[in-house]
Design a protein around this motif. Structure first.
Motif, short mmCIF file in Angstrom:
data_model
loop_
_atom_site.label_atom_id
_atom_site.label_comp_id
_atom_site.label_asym_id
_atom_site.label_seq_id
_atom_site.Cartn_x
_atom_site.Cartn_y
_atom_site.Cartn_z
N THR A 54 -15.67 42.82 67.82
CA THR A 54 -14.62 42.70 66.57
C THR A 54 -14.87 41.36 66.24
OG1 THR A 54 -12.84 43.90 68.23
CG2 THR A 54 -11.86 42.60 66.52
N ALA A 55 -15.20 40.26 66.82
CA ALA A 55 -15.43 38.95 66.28
C ALA A 55 -16.62 39.00 65.15
CB ALA A 55 -15.85 38.03 67.26
N ARG A 56 -17.62 40.02 65.47
CA ARG A 56 -18.74 40.13 64.48
C ARG A 56 -18.06 40.78 63.36
NH1 ARG A 56 -23.19 38.47 66.81
NH2 ARG A 56 -23.24 38.77 68.96
N ALA A 57 -17.47 41.86 63.57
CA ALA A 57 -16.80 42.57 62.18
C ALA A 57 -16.06 41.74 61.44
CB ALA A 57 -16.06 43.95 62.84
N LEU A 58 -15.42 40.62 62.13
CA LEU A 58 -14.37 39.86 61.33
C LEU A 58 -15.17 39.03 60.42
CD1 LEU A 58 -11.55 38.59 64.02
CD2 LEU A 58 -11.48 40.58 62.13
N GLU A 59 -16.58 38.86 60.54
CA GLU A 59 -17.54 38.10 59.89
C GLU A 59 -17.99 38.79 58.69
OE1 GLU A 59 -18.44 34.70 63.39
OE2 GLU A 59 -19.98 36.46 62.76
N ASN A 60 -18.12 40.08 59.12
CA ASN A 60 -19.27 40.88 58.17
C ASN A 60 -18.18 41.63 57.23
OD1 ASN A 60 -21.47 40.35 59.65
ND2 ASN A 60 -21.14 42.12 61.14
N PHE A 61 -17.19 41.81 57.49
CA PHE A 61 -16.16 42.67 56.73
C PHE A 61 -15.07 42.26 56.05
CE2 PHE A 61 -18.17 45.83 59.78
CZ PHE A 61 -19.33 46.24 59.33
N ARG A 62 -15.25 41.04 55.38
CA ARG A 62 -14.18 40.60 54.81
C ARG A 62 -14.00 40.94 53.20
NH1 ARG A 62 -16.01 34.34 56.11
NH2 ARG A 62 -17.99 35.45 55.57
N ILE A 63 -13.36 42.32 53.08
CA ILE A 63 -13.21 43.03 51.90
C ILE A 63 -12.17 42.96 51.32
CG2 ILE A 63 -13.91 45.31 51.01
CD1 ILE A 63 -16.20 43.63 52.50
N THR A 64 -11.19 43.58 51.83
CA THR A 64 -9.94 43.77 51.36
C THR A 64 -8.77 42.66 51.49
OG1 THR A 64 -8.66 45.21 52.96
CG2 THR A 64 -10.10 46.24 51.33
N GLY A 65 -8.94 42.01 52.79
CA GLY A 65 -8.05 41.09 53.18
C GLY A 65 -6.96 41.64 53.82
N LEU A 66 -7.09 43.01 54.30
CA LEU A 66 -6.04 43.93 54.83
C LEU A 66 -6.60 44.13 56.26
CD1 LEU A 66 -5.07 46.26 52.13
CD2 LEU A 66 -4.06 44.41 52.87
N ARG A 67 -6.09 44.74 57.14
CA ARG A 67 -6.12 45.35 58.34
C ARG A 67 -6.08 46.71 58.62
NH1 ARG A 67 -2.52 41.05 62.33
NH2 ARG A 67 -3.47 38.88 61.24
N ILE A 68 -6.66 47.19 59.56
CA ILE A 68 -6.50 48.84 59.67
C ILE A 68 -5.04 49.07 59.69
CG2 ILE A 68 -8.82 48.97 60.57
CD1 ILE A 68 -7.93 49.41 63.51
N HIS A 69 -4.75 50.18 59.33
CA HIS A 69 -3.52 50.70 59.27
C HIS A 69 -2.69 50.91 60.77
CE1 HIS A 69 0.05 53.17 58.39
NE2 HIS A 69 -0.22 52.75 56.75
#
Length: 471
Positions: free
Chosen positions: A26-41
């Motif tokens: 999850t920590a890696r994903a937080l760095e890689n996917f800063r796209i919409t500024g939202l969280r999964i629904h």
């Protein structure tokens, strides 16, 4: 207490905040996917929790998970389903990896909470492993789409309720306005009379048809590919697992999920989601037309049609004092534009699959959630803050009917097309009422024209009765 803990994956070590429930992936994903500024629904989070809970129950019954581990996983999932730990699901809804980051976010949070339940410390995956225990007999490629299906169903239920309320509101207005006769229009030109109640009944019918179409399309999501694992072959899953995990899913959710005919097809094909999106687009188109009609009929107040009054919600201009705009109809229009555009996103995402997997599911899910939630919100507000408060300007409607040339259509079968055209032309050129010209030319008696041009005759299938009165 240290502020971080060290976690490891195949790429190496990474420091993770000590107090969080998520882990290294999850920590890696937080760095890689800063796209919409939202969280999964949140609905998708709960869908993942339902999948992990049912999988733990099935794997324990089949003998693959010890009871204490299965019970801890189930308890952690139940906490998520109750609304806890939502702040730990941080990955962006638009992400590479076909949903792997969302799936691992769930695996890590559930594992670390289960570890706590069993008396251990977060990050001690010797007690409960995100992969070996929480994700046992699963792949992202069956867990994520199943969770997505559950989440879309849950949100569609909310939209279904809002649409039902809108249908009821339109039907109530149809009954209230049944005695209001107004001019119908085609090509935005005067046509023949219609009752305002008939128009509102048509709106109710259109929304109800769209509601049924939506729920029929959602029915296609009840086939879930649990047990397919990576490519639909079921590698690493017990043959008894797919029907068993679906049984637990149905017991836990109250749904009627079922196995698909072909797990390979169900793993790489997203057309059931396209069908749902298409039904949302059709609904948006129908709602747009209705909103447009209401805005036209309420146009004015002095220089427009002004056949109806929409509830006044807020001042409408920063420069024109006293102006009030049809904001609830306008916001419904804009919501529908958004949904129509997002349908293209769903279409492109579904089309972009290759071979045994479609990796574009995350953006497809994000588009669907945005569409469904936006429509549910807009429809609910439109019902309460617009439709329920609509009133009719009956005298204005009657005035326009009486002054219209379109009513000449009603006498056409009796006096003939040539005579009717002559009357219409003269009325248009002189501004005189149709009734006056017909009487002047002796085409009908006063009694006959009063009958033919009565409100009920003008707005119903009454040609036989009209002809019988003139013979």
């Amino acid at each position: 207490m240290p502020s971080t803990r060290t976690e490891r994956d195949l790429l190496g070590e990474k420091q993770v905040p000590a107090d969080v429930y998520y882990g290294v992936q999850t920590a890696r994903a937080l760095e890689n996917f800063r796209i919409t500024g939202l969280r999964i629904h949140p609905a998708l989070v709960k869908g993942l929790a339902q999948v992990k809970k049912a999988a733990a129950q099935a794997n324990h019954q089949l003998g693959y998970l010890p009871k204490e581990i299965a019970d801890a996983i189930v308890e952690a999932c139940d906490e998520i389903l109750a609304g806890r730990l939502m702040d730990q699901f941080l990955v962006d809804p638009v992400q590479g990896g076909a949903g792997t980051s969302a799936n691992m976010n769930a695996n890590e949070v559930i594992a670390n909470r289960a570890i706590e339940i069993l008396g251990g410390q977060k990050g001690d995956y010797t007690i409960v492993s995100p992969n070996d225990h929480v994700n046992f007999a699963q792949s992202t490629n069956d867990a994520f789409p199943t969770a997505l299906r559950l989440a879309v169903m849950e949100r569609a239920d909310v939209l279904n309720e809002r649409l039902t309320a809108l249908v009821e509101a339109f039907n109530a207005k149809a009954e209230e306005f049944d005695d209001v006769v107004k001019m119908g229009r085609t090509h935005l030109q005067d046509a023949v009379p219609i009752r305002l109640g008939q128009e509102f009944k048509a709106y109710a019918t259109a929304v109800e048809r769209c509601r049924r179409r939506l729920m029929q399309s959602v029915e296609g999501l009840h086939e879930v590919n649990m047990g397919a694992t990576a490519v639909g072959t079921g590698l690493n899953a017990d043959p008894a697992y797919p029907p068993l995990v679906i049984k637990f899913l149905n017991e836990n959710t109250g749904r009627n999920l079922r196995q698909p005919e072909n797990l390979v097809d169900a793993t790489h094909s997203l057309d059931p989601f396209v069908a749902v999106s298409g039904s949302l687009k059709a609904l948006a188109v129908a709602l747009c037309k209705i909103a447009n009609d209401l805005r036209l009929m309420a146009s004015g107040p002095r220089c427009g049609l002004k056949e109806i009054n929409l509830p006044e919600m807020q001042p409408g201009s920063s420069i024109m004092p006293g102006k009030v705009n049809p904001v609830m109809a306008e916001v419904l229009n804009q919501t529908c534009f958004l949904v129509i555009g997002l349908d293209l996103t769903v279409t492109l995402a579904a089309e972009a699959g290759q071979l045994e997997l479609n990796v574009m599911e995350p953006v497809l899910g994000h588009a669907l959630f945005t569409s469904i939630d936006s429509l549910a919100n807009a429809v609910g507000l439109f019902t309460e803050r617009c439709v329920r408060g609509i009133t009719a300007n009956k005298e204005r409607c009657e005035e326009m009917v009486n002054n219209s040339v379109g009513i000449v259509t009603a006498i056409n079968p009796i006096v003939g097309y040539k005579n009717a055209s002559m009357v219409a032309r003269e009325a248009t050129l002189t501004g005189r009422p149709v009734r006056e010209i017909v009487l002047e030319k002796g085409l009908l008696t006063k009694e006959e024209i009063d009958h033919i041009l009565s409100p009920k005759q003008l707005t119903s299938m009454g040609i036989a009765k009209r002809l019988s009165k003139t013979k």
